[in-house]
Scaffold this motif. Structure first.
Motif, PDB file in Angstrom:
ATOM      1  N   GLU A   6      -9.815  10.801   4.649  1.00 39.00           N
ATOM      2  CA  GLU A   6      -8.370  10.940   4.269  1.00 39.00           C
ATOM      3  C   GLU A   6      -7.722  10.052   5.329  1.00 39.00           C
ATOM      4  O   GLU A   6      -7.977  10.141   6.746  1.00 39.00           O
ATOM      5  CB  GLU A   6      -7.907  12.355   4.744  1.00 39.00           C
ATOM      6  N   ARG A   7      -7.048   9.055   5.022  1.00 37.30           N
ATOM      7  CA  ARG A   7      -6.208   8.070   5.837  1.00 37.30           C
ATOM      8  C   ARG A   7      -5.271   7.536   5.311  1.00 37.30           C
ATOM      9  O   ARG A   7      -5.086   7.280   4.183  1.00 37.30           O
ATOM     10  CB  ARG A   7      -7.546   7.237   6.220  1.00 37.30           C
ATOM     11  N   GLU A   8      -4.348   6.660   6.074  1.00 33.86           N
ATOM     12  CA  GLU A   8      -3.435   5.823   5.554  1.00 33.86           C
ATOM     13  C   GLU A   8      -3.399   4.466   6.465  1.00 33.86           C
ATOM     14  O   GLU A   8      -3.624   4.683   7.337  1.00 33.86           O
ATOM     15  CB  GLU A   8      -1.886   6.451   5.397  1.00 33.86           C
ATOM     16  N   TRP A   9      -3.283   3.483   5.679  1.00 34.30           N
ATOM     17  CA  TRP A   9      -3.161   2.176   6.357  1.00 34.30           C
ATOM     18  C   TRP A   9      -1.814   1.554   5.964  1.00 34.30           C
ATOM     19  O   TRP A   9      -1.127   1.669   5.154  1.00 34.30           O
ATOM     20  CB  TRP A   9      -4.348   1.153   5.822  1.00 34.30           C
ATOM     21  N   TYR A  10      -1.399   0.343   6.855  1.00 31.87           N
ATOM     22  CA  TYR A  10      -0.070  -0.202   6.807  1.00 31.87           C
ATOM     23  C   TYR A  10      -0.625  -1.559   6.164  1.00 31.87           C
ATOM     24  O   TYR A  10      -1.352  -2.399   6.535  1.00 31.87           O
ATOM     25  CB  TYR A  10       0.565  -0.344   7.981  1.00 31.87           C
TER      26      TYR A  10
END
Length: 238
Positions: free
Chosen positions: A122-126
């Motif tokens: 579970e993660r978000e990247w830019y």
């Protein structure tokens, strides 16, 4: 060799122009990517890999079987978190869906639906996207060198996972370049580095048009796949 920041584009990905005469080439042979080959190619470039940041020394090399093997940097990332390591492995297969990717919405330009990460991640990247068109006759040599140094600087300072530099459309001259960061803070911090500042000064007069877009690449724990969403503000990643 890259444009990596939360700012208008650098030149390396913009240097490809066809000469009036091109030679046939083996499409399975990896071409050389440098200021000479991209500014005055003697043959068409039929293969365009992603450029992945090399992993920290403590991580073994990633051996991912792929029809589209990536390029990697000489400089290594200082650190990477487990979910970003999973993304790094998945991005070995990153590619555009067709030659018209520069005119497509970001979510439709690349094979996002083919990228798979562990179910529990579970993660978000830019993501930063640069749509641009070079001015006719602009000098690329010094811009290429400044861009190369800015990219290596960004990798060594951390956070940059991938850079896709693109090839301008041969009819329209439009290009799409993109980079994926572990966090927005990493991208913003890169803006203040000396090589980036120099590259930006050189690039400012070299573009006829450019547009900057920002997105969030998100992985939910209930799905193997990733999604692309517009960035609407706040922190992204960590």
């Amino acid at each position: 060799m890259t444009l990596t920041f939360d700012h208008p584009p650098h030149p390396f990905h913009e240097q490809k122009k066809h000469s009036t005469t091109v030679e046939s080439r083996d499409p399975h042979r990896l071409p050389t990517f440098d200021s000479t080959s991209l500014t005055a190619p003697t043959e068409p470039v039929l293969y365009l890999p992603p450029l992945l940041s090399s992993l920290p020394d403590r991580f073994p090399s990633v051996d991912v079987s792929s029809e589209y093997p990536p390029l990697v940097t000489e400089t290594r990332l200082p650190d990477i978190d487990p979910a970003s390591l999973s993304l790094h492995k998945a991005l070995h297969r990153f590619r555009p869906l067709n030659e018209d990717y520069a005119a497509k919405p970001y979510a439709e330009a690349f094979n996002w639906s083919e990228l798979a990460l562990p179910l529990e991640d579970e993660r978000e990247w830019y993501c930063v996207v640069f749509r641009s068109k070079r001015k006719a006759g602009s000098d690329g040599g010094s811009l290429y060198e400044a861009d190369r140094k800015a990219h290596e600087e960004a990798v060594s300072n951390g956070g940059l996972i991938l850079y896709w530099y693109g090839i301008p459309n041969q009819e329209t001259g439009l290009n799409l370049a993109t980079c994926i960061w572990q966090s927005r803070k990493h991208a913003v911090a890169a803006n203040t580095r000396p090589h980036h500042i120099r590259a930006m000064k050189l690039a400012a007069e070299s573009y006829e048009i450019y547009d900057l877009e920002r997105y969030v690449l998100r992985k939910a724990p209930s799905n193997y796949g990733v999604t692309i969403e517009p960035f609407v503000g706040g922190d992204v990643g960590w």
